[in-house]
Scaffold this active site. Structure first.
Site, PDB file in Angstrom:
ATOM      1  N   GLY A  64       0.816  -1.205   0.000  1.00  0.00           N
ATOM      2  CA  GLY A  64       0.000   0.000   0.000  1.00  0.00           C
ATOM      3  C   GLY A  64       0.846   1.250   0.000  1.00  0.00           C
ATOM      4  N   GLY A  66       0.562   5.515   1.131  1.00  0.00           N
ATOM      5  CA  GLY A  66      -0.205   6.570   1.781  1.00  0.00           C
ATOM      6  C   GLY A  66       0.581   7.857   1.807  1.00  0.00           C
ATOM      7  N   GLY A  67       0.126   8.793   2.624  1.00  0.00           N
ATOM      8  CA  GLY A  67       0.757  10.094   2.699  1.00  0.00           C
ATOM      9  C   GLY A  67       2.177  10.057   3.233  1.00  0.00           C
ATOM     10  N   VAL A  71       4.357   0.944   1.793  1.00  0.00           N
ATOM     11  CA  VAL A  71       4.595  -0.310   2.508  1.00  0.00           C
ATOM     12  C   VAL A  71       4.783  -1.394   1.452  1.00  0.00           C
ATOM     13  CG1 VAL A  71       3.716  -1.981   4.170  1.00  0.00           C
ATOM     14  CG2 VAL A  71       3.225   0.451   4.474  1.00  0.00           C
ATOM     15  N   LYS A  86       8.038  -0.429   5.652  1.00  0.00           N
ATOM     16  CA  LYS A  86       7.485   0.902   5.387  1.00  0.00           C
ATOM     17  C   LYS A  86       8.638   1.849   5.092  1.00  0.00           C
ATOM     18  CE  LYS A  86       4.384   4.439   7.227  1.00  0.00           C
ATOM     19  NZ  LYS A  86       3.468   4.777   8.343  1.00  0.00           N
ATOM     20  N   ASP A 172      -3.719   7.936  12.654  1.00  0.00           N
ATOM     21  CA  ASP A 172      -4.273   7.556  11.355  1.00  0.00           C
ATOM     22  C   ASP A 172      -5.034   6.231  11.460  1.00  0.00           C
ATOM     23  OD1 ASP A 172      -4.777   7.903   8.651  1.00  0.00           O
ATOM     24  OD2 ASP A 172      -2.877   7.023   8.013  1.00  0.00           O
TER      25      ASP A 172
END
Length: 181
Positions: A64, A66-67, A71, A86, A172
């Site tokens: 994934g 994200g901001g 990951v 990550k 989050d």
């Protein structure tokens, strides 16, 4: 065209020399992600090319993004196990100190509701940490009966209660960040 889509997938990490020549500079990991998103590469190709993060984490695919960063599903070549890694996106988060603080806090916690941290390091100047991988996916993708949903949410609430008692707030908390292990 595909090259335009590759370059349009988000902000570059820097402009070369601060000039107006329009030359865009990407880190290796940003370029690989853009190539994956644009359809130039598949995770299998990356695995075949033995793309590694750090000295021992072979990339098997992307879990994934994200901001804060990306990951990856990686293989620890030293311990011969699959884990998650990550990697901080320095373009979006130019201050890695906060990221390293997150790593230290996570590593200090020993609770069944908190993911275990195995390692940390730097890759192309960007910090990363290695954690256990969610073998069952995330709550976002779960197909659960009502009773199972209630049980999972009760565990999440109990875990948050323990963290809050220690002065830690998960900034989050959302279904894709609740790992099913």
């Amino acid at each position: 065209n595909r090259v335009s889509s590759l370059l349009a997938l988000g902000p570059p990490c820097a402009r070369a020399g601060g000039s107006d020549h329009g030359l865009v500079v990407f880190s290796r990991h940003q370029l690989a992600l853009r190539a994956l998103d644009a359809g130039f590469l598949t995770p299998g190709i990356l695995a075949d090319s033995r793309w590694t993060i750090g000295e021992r984490y072979e990339v098997l695919g992307t879990i994934g993004q994200g901001g804060a960063g990306t990951v990856f599903h990686v293989r620890d070549t030293e311990l011969e196990r699959e884990v998650a890694l990550k990697l901080l996106d320095l373009a979006s988060n130019p201050d890695p100190a906060r990221f390293l603080q997150e790593v230290r806090i996570l590593a200090s916690l020993e609770h069944p509701g908190v993911v275990r941290i195995y390692d940390k390091g730097l890759h192309d100047g960007a910090p990363y940490y290695v954690m256990e991988r969610a073998s069952e996916g995330t709550l976002r993708d779960a197909e659960l009966e009502l009773r199972e949903w209630v049980a999972v949410l009760a565990k999440v609430a109990r875990t948050c209660g323990v963290l809050h008692a220690r002065g830690i707030v998960h900034r989050d908390l959302k279904p894709q960040n609740v790992l099913l292990i």
